[in-house]
Design an enzyme around this catalytic site. Structure first.
Site, PDB file in Angstrom:
ATOM      1  N   HIS A  51      51.868  43.102  39.669  1.00  0.00           N
ATOM      2  CA  HIS A  51      52.209  42.278  38.507  1.00  0.00           C
ATOM      3  C   HIS A  51      53.718  42.211  38.281  1.00  0.00           C
ATOM      4  O   HIS A  51      54.209  41.243  37.693  1.00  0.00           O
ATOM      5  CB  HIS A  51      51.512  42.806  37.262  1.00  0.00           C
ATOM      6  CG  HIS A  51      50.070  42.412  37.180  1.00  0.00           C
ATOM      7  ND1 HIS A  51      49.441  42.111  35.994  1.00  0.00           N
ATOM      8  CD2 HIS A  51      49.126  42.254  38.137  1.00  0.00           C
ATOM      9  CE1 HIS A  51      48.176  41.791  36.223  1.00  0.00           C
ATOM     10  NE2 HIS A  51      47.959  41.889  37.530  1.00  0.00           N
ATOM     11  N   ASP A  52      54.444  43.217  38.741  1.00  0.00           N
ATOM     12  CA  ASP A  52      55.907  43.163  38.655  1.00  0.00           C
ATOM     13  C   ASP A  52      56.467  42.153  39.650  1.00  0.00           C
ATOM     14  O   ASP A  52      57.260  41.283  39.287  1.00  0.00           O
ATOM     15  CB  ASP A  52      56.495  44.552  38.927  1.00  0.00           C
ATOM     16  CG  ASP A  52      58.014  44.550  38.866  1.00  0.00           C
ATOM     17  OD1 ASP A  52      58.569  43.977  37.909  1.00  0.00           O
ATOM     18  OD2 ASP A  52      58.653  45.114  39.772  1.00  0.00           O
ATOM     19  N   ARG A  90      48.423  48.025  40.805  1.00  0.00           N
ATOM     20  CA  ARG A  90      48.428  46.759  40.074  1.00  0.00           C
ATOM     21  C   ARG A  90      49.755  46.535  39.358  1.00  0.00           C
ATOM     22  O   ARG A  90      50.235  45.393  39.263  1.00  0.00           O
ATOM     23  CB  ARG A  90      47.276  46.767  39.074  1.00  0.00           C
ATOM     24  CG  ARG A  90      47.045  45.463  38.337  1.00  0.00           C
ATOM     25  CD  ARG A  90      45.687  45.499  37.647  1.00  0.00           C
ATOM     26  NE  ARG A  90      45.406  44.283  36.916  1.00  0.00           N
ATOM     27  CZ  ARG A  90      45.337  44.214  35.589  1.00  0.00           C
ATOM     28  NH1 ARG A  90      45.512  45.309  34.861  1.00  0.00           N
ATOM     29  NH2 ARG A  90      45.070  43.068  34.988  1.00  0.00           N
ATOM     30  N   ASP A 117      34.750  47.889  43.136  1.00  0.00           N
ATOM     31  CA  ASP A 117      33.980  48.251  44.333  1.00  0.00           C
ATOM     32  C   ASP A 117      33.041  49.371  43.906  1.00  0.00           C
ATOM     33  O   ASP A 117      33.420  50.538  43.869  1.00  0.00           O
ATOM     34  CB  ASP A 117      34.945  48.700  45.438  1.00  0.00           C
ATOM     35  CG  ASP A 117      34.271  49.369  46.620  1.00  0.00           C
ATOM     36  OD1 ASP A 117      33.035  49.565  46.593  1.00  0.00           O
ATOM     37  OD2 ASP A 117      34.986  49.728  47.578  1.00  0.00           O
ATOM     38  N   HIS A 174      41.535  45.697  45.594  1.00  0.00           N
ATOM     39  CA  HIS A 174      40.425  45.845  44.644  1.00  0.00           C
ATOM     40  C   HIS A 174      39.347  46.792  45.175  1.00  0.00           C
ATOM     41  O   HIS A 174      38.301  46.947  44.545  1.00  0.00           O
ATOM     42  CB  HIS A 174      39.811  44.485  44.332  1.00  0.00           C
ATOM     43  CG  HIS A 174      40.661  43.645  43.432  1.00  0.00           C
ATOM     44  ND1 HIS A 174      40.368  42.332  43.121  1.00  0.00           N
ATOM     45  CD2 HIS A 174      41.806  43.925  42.762  1.00  0.00           C
ATOM     46  CE1 HIS A 174      41.290  41.850  42.307  1.00  0.00           C
ATOM     47  NE2 HIS A 174      42.172  42.793  42.079  1.00  0.00           N
ATOM     48  N   ASN A 215      48.400  40.848  31.186  1.00  0.00           N
ATOM     49  CA  ASN A 215      48.790  42.254  31.012  1.00  0.00           C
ATOM     50  C   ASN A 215      48.301  42.896  29.721  1.00  0.00           C
ATOM     51  O   ASN A 215      48.053  44.109  29.675  1.00  0.00           O
ATOM     52  CB  ASN A 215      50.315  42.375  31.070  1.00  0.00           C
ATOM     53  CG  ASN A 215      50.880  42.080  32.441  1.00  0.00           C
ATOM     54  OD1 ASN A 215      50.193  42.221  33.448  1.00  0.00           O
ATOM     55  ND2 ASN A 215      52.128  41.640  32.487  1.00  0.00           N
TER      56      ASN A 215
END
Length: 350
Positions: A89-90, A85, A268, A216, A117
């Site tokens: 996100h970067d 993640r 999951d 995910h 974040n």
């Protein structure tokens, strides 16, 4: 010295290109056109990025990354998803440049404080440990941006997911963008139309959206990110009707109507620490945790619906496309050559 390192890397890259593939094939996004029902088995490489970038300057780089990851994930299996993640996100904020790692300072307003974040993103200490070991072995050589990319791939592999040839050579930004972090990272309650728009903004298409959402298959989410689905999906104090009933009842026991926002639930629940295609099967059964998961099936976009079904049926197909889409995402606006810098500490500019 830094200039000589850049010249050396550029020379190696030129030789590498000449000996392995034509320059035309390295055009950004090559092979990633509109979807025709087929999948691209491999990813394109950007000029300036190639897998052997550290072959001579730090050949042990990936071994060092993997040794730290093995210990970190063994101690906390959730860390694999957190590092995956971090890379995501970067890259969605001013490109894959490690801007997400910068702390607040006199000249930096950190992305760590953004809505997507804050109190959520994690794994910085693992990146710090990797960087410290790399600086000891190969001073001022391996960028923080490449560490994020290597950590994302390594975390996927250690969780049972696919390997991919990872183009390297990114450099680190001297800036961060709190605004970009707030505006460009998809929220967990996003509609499928919003997801498509935000991915398109990064040069990613619906195939990439569904494949990368498959990340995910590992990790956890806080109640605050899906509580709306349980109690007030459409502003009428009713749950999301697409949630399978038994799954819905189980989630309510974890996430009460008031309080408990930081309680966590697996994305999951069937195999939360194993990278597989169960995520897509759960979506088909009404057991996708986040709204942004379930709308891939229920959002009335034929392409995403078909992809969810195909990935649920064929894990190898999902793995191949996930690897391809990770390379494509890792190619978003990297800093190369003399742009940016190689930080000695990933939390601050030199």
């Amino acid at each position: 010295m830094a200039f000589l390192q850049v010249l050396s890397s550029f020379f190696l890259f030129t030789v590498f290109l000449a000996s392995t593939f034509s320059f035309a094939n390295s055009h950004p996004g090559a092979g990633f056109g509109s979807w025709d029902g087929n999948f691209n088995p491999g990813g394109g490489w950007l000029p300036g990025l190639f897998p052997g970038f550290y072959q001579f300057s730090c050949p042990q780089a990936n071994d060092i990354v993997m040794s730290v990851l093995e210990k970190a994930i063994a101690a906390d299996p959730r860390m694999a998803a957190s590092l995956l993640r971090l890379h995501f996100h970067d890259c969605f904020v001013q490109g894959c440049d490690a801007s997400i790692l910068l702390d607040d300072s006199g000249s930096i307003v950190s992305e760590k404080g953004s809505g997507p974040n804050k109190n959520s993103i994690r794994g910085f200490e693992v990146i710090d440990e990797i960087k410290a070991k790399l600086e000891e072995a190969c001073p001022h050589t391996v960028s923080c941006a490449d560490i994020l990319a290597l950590a994302a791939r390594g975390s996927t592999i250690l969780s049972g997911g696919p390997f991919w040839e990872l183009p390297l050579g990114r450099r680190d930004s001297k800036t961060a963008s709190l605004t970009g972090s707030n505006n460009n990272i998809p929220a967990p309650n996003s509609t499928v139309q919003t997801l498509v728009t935000l991915f398109n903004r990064q040069g990613l298409d619906e195939v990439d959206l569904v494949a990368l959402s498959g990340g995910h298959t590992i990790g956890m989410a806080r109640c605050v990110s899906f509580k709306q689905r349980l109690y007030n999906q459409n502003g009428d104090n009713q749950p999301d009707e697409t949630l399978e009933r038994a799954y819905y009842n189980g989630l309510k026991s974890v996430c009460p109507k008031s309080g408990g926002d930081n309680n966590i639930s697996p994305l999951d629940f069937a195999s939360p620490a194993k990278f597989d295609n169960t995520y897509f099967k759960l979506i088909l059964w009404g057991r996708g945790l986040l709204n942004s998961d379930e709308v891939l099936l229920t959002g009335n976009v034929d392409k995403t619906v078909e992809l969810v079904r195909r990935f649920a049926e064929d894990e190898a197909l999902f793995f191949d496309q996930f690897a391809t889409s990770m390379v494509k995402m890792g190619n978003i606006s990297p800093l190369t050559a003399l742009n940016g810098e190689i930080r000695t500490n990933c939390r601050r500019i030199n």
